[in-house]
Design an enzyme around this catalytic site. Structure first.
Site, PDB file in Angstrom:
ATOM      1  N   ARG A  82       0.835  -1.201   0.000  1.00 23.03           N
ATOM      2  CA  ARG A  82       0.000   0.000   0.000  1.00 23.03           C
ATOM      3  C   ARG A  82       0.871   1.253   0.000  1.00 23.03           C
ATOM      4  NH1 ARG A  82      -4.521   0.160   4.578  1.00 23.03           N
ATOM      5  NH2 ARG A  82      -2.730   0.735   5.861  1.00 23.03           N
ATOM      6  N   LYS A 184      -2.721   6.572   1.766  1.00 19.48           N
ATOM      7  CA  LYS A 184      -2.467   6.914   3.164  1.00 19.48           C
ATOM      8  C   LYS A 184      -1.449   8.047   3.158  1.00 19.48           C
ATOM      9  CE  LYS A 184      -2.814   4.334   7.366  1.00 19.48           C
ATOM     10  NZ  LYS A 184      -4.268   4.496   7.557  1.00 19.48           N
ATOM     11  N   GLU A 220     -16.421   6.475   4.004  1.00 19.30           N
ATOM     12  CA  GLU A 220     -15.789   5.974   5.228  1.00 19.30           C
ATOM     13  C   GLU A 220     -15.749   7.075   6.269  1.00 19.30           C
ATOM     14  OE1 GLU A 220     -11.572   5.107   5.237  1.00 19.30           O
ATOM     15  OE2 GLU A 220     -11.289   6.137   3.339  1.00 19.30           O
TER      16      GLU A 220
HETATM   17  C1  LIG Z   1      -5.413   3.716   7.820  1.00 14.33           C
HETATM   18  C2  LIG Z   1      -6.786   4.024   7.402  1.00 14.33           C
HETATM   19  C3  LIG Z   1      -7.820   3.086   7.487  1.00 14.33           C
HETATM   20  C4  LIG Z   1      -7.644   1.743   8.122  1.00 14.33           C
HETATM   21  O1  LIG Z   1      -6.724   0.917   7.450  1.00 14.33           O
HETATM   22  P1  LIG Z   1      -6.055  -0.317   8.169  1.00 14.33           P
HETATM   23  O2  LIG Z   1      -5.094  -0.832   7.156  1.00 14.33           O
HETATM   24  O3  LIG Z   1      -7.110  -1.293   8.477  1.00 14.33           O
HETATM   25  O4  LIG Z   1      -5.404   0.208   9.407  1.00 14.33           O
HETATM   26  C5  LIG Z   1      -9.070   3.433   6.997  1.00 14.33           C
HETATM   27  N1  LIG Z   1      -9.310   4.659   6.478  1.00 14.33           N
HETATM   28  C6  LIG Z   1      -8.345   5.581   6.398  1.00 14.33           C
HETATM   29  C7  LIG Z   1      -8.674   6.910   5.797  1.00 14.33           C
HETATM   30  C8  LIG Z   1      -7.050   5.305   6.840  1.00 14.33           C
HETATM   31  O5  LIG Z   1      -6.097   6.236   6.741  1.00 14.33           O
END
Ligand SMILES: *Cc1c(COP(=O)(O)O)cnc(C)c1O
Length: 341
Positions: A82, A184, A220
Site C-alpha cells: 500500500r 495513506k 468511510e
Molecule cells: C489507515 C486508514 C484506514 C484503516 O486501514 P487499516 O489498514 O485497516 O489500518 C481506513 N481509512 C483511512 C482513511 C485510513 O487512513
C-alpha cells in the site's frame, strides 16, 4: 529480555519515545543502505518539499505478543504494498517492499522491551513514513526523500469496555472523485481536522463521509472503513475508488467468508440503506472494529438495533475471530502472521 516498566493496560494512544528507529535516505536516485538510529529528531532544510507542499505518505501497523510468547506483526506485506501505491501516486520513489519488511523487523526487534506482554490488551504501534526532504520552492516533486519507521507502545483500545460510537453525516468531503482518498497520505488528514473538530464540538465521535459527487453513497470515516451487517446476517462493506483500502477490512471480509461462513457483499452502499442494517462497525488497525450505535443525519437519528451498550453479535464474532488470529489463539491463514522473534 527484560520488559520496560510500563503500566501497559493504562497506556493511551499517544507517542512514547522508544530506543531505536529506522532511517533510510534517498539521494541521487537511490536509497542508501539505511539502519537503526537512536536519534528521534528529524533535521531538514526550512524549504524541504514536505514542509512546503506536504509530499508525504505513511503506514500504520502493530506488533504484539502472541499467546505462545512470540513477537509478531500482522500482514506487513500489505502495508509495504500500500505504501508503494501511495508513493507512486505522490511522485515519490518506492521504498522496496522487501526492505520495508526488513525495516519493520529491525525496529520491532530493537524495541522488543516495549512490545506489551500477551493479555495486557496493549500493542506496539509502528509508523512507517516517507517525505520529501530537500529544498523545493517551485511546485515539483522533491529529489531527496527520507523513509523512517518508529515504534510506540499503545494501550488497549476498549479501555473500560466497549462503547458504541455516535457518528454524524459530515457536511465536509473527505476525498474528491479521482483524487487521493485511497492513499495513506498526511494531506488527507490535514484537511479532515476541521471536520473532526466540528463533529466533536457537536457531540459526535466521528464523521460519516458520503461520496462527494452525489452525496448518496457511504464512503468511510476519517480513519476507518465501514462494515455493516444486514438483518439476515450478511456482511456489507462499501466499495469505492476514493476510500482507503483498509487491511483490517479486507481481513475481516476474509474471516467473515472463510471462518464464519457468512455471505459478504462489497458494493456501493446507499446512505438510504443504512437505516435497514442491523449492525455497523468501523474497521482499522487501531481498534480492529469499533461498533457504531447511532448515526445522525442533520438531526435525523438512525439507532442501530445492536444498541448503545455492546457490539452487535456478528460484529463481536468478527472481532473475536480476527483478534484471536492475531494473538495466536486461532489458526491464521497462510502468511498473515509475520513472526519476528
Ligand atoms: C489507515 C486508514 C484506514 C484503516 O486501514 P487499516 O489498514 O485497516 O489500518 C481506513 N481509512 C483511512 C482513511 C485510513 O487512513
Amino acid at each position: 529480555m527484560e520488559k520496560k516498566n510500563i503500566d501497559w493496560s493504562n497506556l493511551g494512544f499517544g507517542y512514547v519515545q522508544t530506543d531505536k528507529r529506522y532511517v533510510s535516505n534517498y539521494r541521487n536516485g537511490a536509497w542508501d543502505e539505511g539502519g537503526l538510529t537512536e536519534d528521534a529528531n528529524v533535521v531538514i532544510n526550512e524549504c524541504a518539499g514536505v514542509l512546503q507542499y506536504s509530499q508525504s505518505c505513511f503506514e500504520g501497523l502493530k506488533a504484539y505478543t502472541t499467546q505462545d510468547g512470540h513477537i509478531v506483526t500482522f500482514r506487513p506485506d500489505l502495508n509495504a504494498a500500500r505504501m508503494e501505491d501511495s508513493a507512486k501516486r505522490l511522485e515519490m520513489p518506492v521504498f522496496p517492499q522487501d526492505r520495508f519488511i526488513e525495516a519493520v523487523e529491525q525496529v520491532v526487534a530493537a524495541n522488543a522491551a516495549y512490545v506489551p506482554p500477551y493479555g495486557s490488551g496493549a500493542t506496539m504501534y509502528l509508523r512507517p513514513y516517507m517525505f520529501g526532504s530537500n529544498p523545493v520552492i517551485g511546485v515539483k516533486p522533491a529529489d531527496e526523500y527520507q523513509f523512517r519507521i518508529f515504534a510506540t507502545p499503545v494501550g488497549p483500545y476498549f479501555k473500560g469496555g466497549v462503547r458504541p460510537l455516535t457518528i454524524c453525516v459530515s457536511d465536509f468531503d473527505r476525498a474528491a472523485p479521482h483524487g487521493t482518498g485511497h492513499l495513506k497520505a498526511g494531506l488527507n488528514y490535514a484537511m479532515s481536522l476541521h471536520a473532526i473538530m466540528t463533529a466533536h464540538a457537536n457531540g459526535f465521535d466521528e464523521n460519516m463521509y458520503l461520496d462527494p459527487a452525489t452525496r448518496t453513497k457511504v464512503e468511510e470515516t476519517g480513519g476507518a472503513n465501514f462494515l455493516f451487517v444486514t438483518k439476515d446476517n450478511k456482511v456489507v462493506t462499501p466499495k469505492s475508488d476514493s476510500i482507503l483500502p483498509s487491511i483490517t477490512r479486507r481481513s475481516l471480509v476474509y474471516v467473515a467468508k472463510e471462518y464464519l461462513g457468512l455471505e459478504v457483499e462489497e458494493r456501493e452502499v446507499l446512505f438510504e440503506e443504512v437505516k435497514d442494517f442491523a449492525e455497523c462497525g468501523l474497521c482499522g488497525t487501531a481498534a480492529v472494529i469499533s461498533p457504531v450505535g447511532k448515526i445522525v443525519d442533520h438531526g435525523k437519528e438512525i439507532c442501530m438495533p445492536s444498541g448503545m451498550s455492546e457490539m452487535g453479535a456478528v460484529t463481536k464474532k468478527l472481532y473475536e475471530t480476527l483478534t484471536g488470529i492475531q494473538m495466536g489463539r486461532i489458526e491464521a491463514p497462510e502468511g498473515w502472521i509475520h513472526v519476528i522473534e
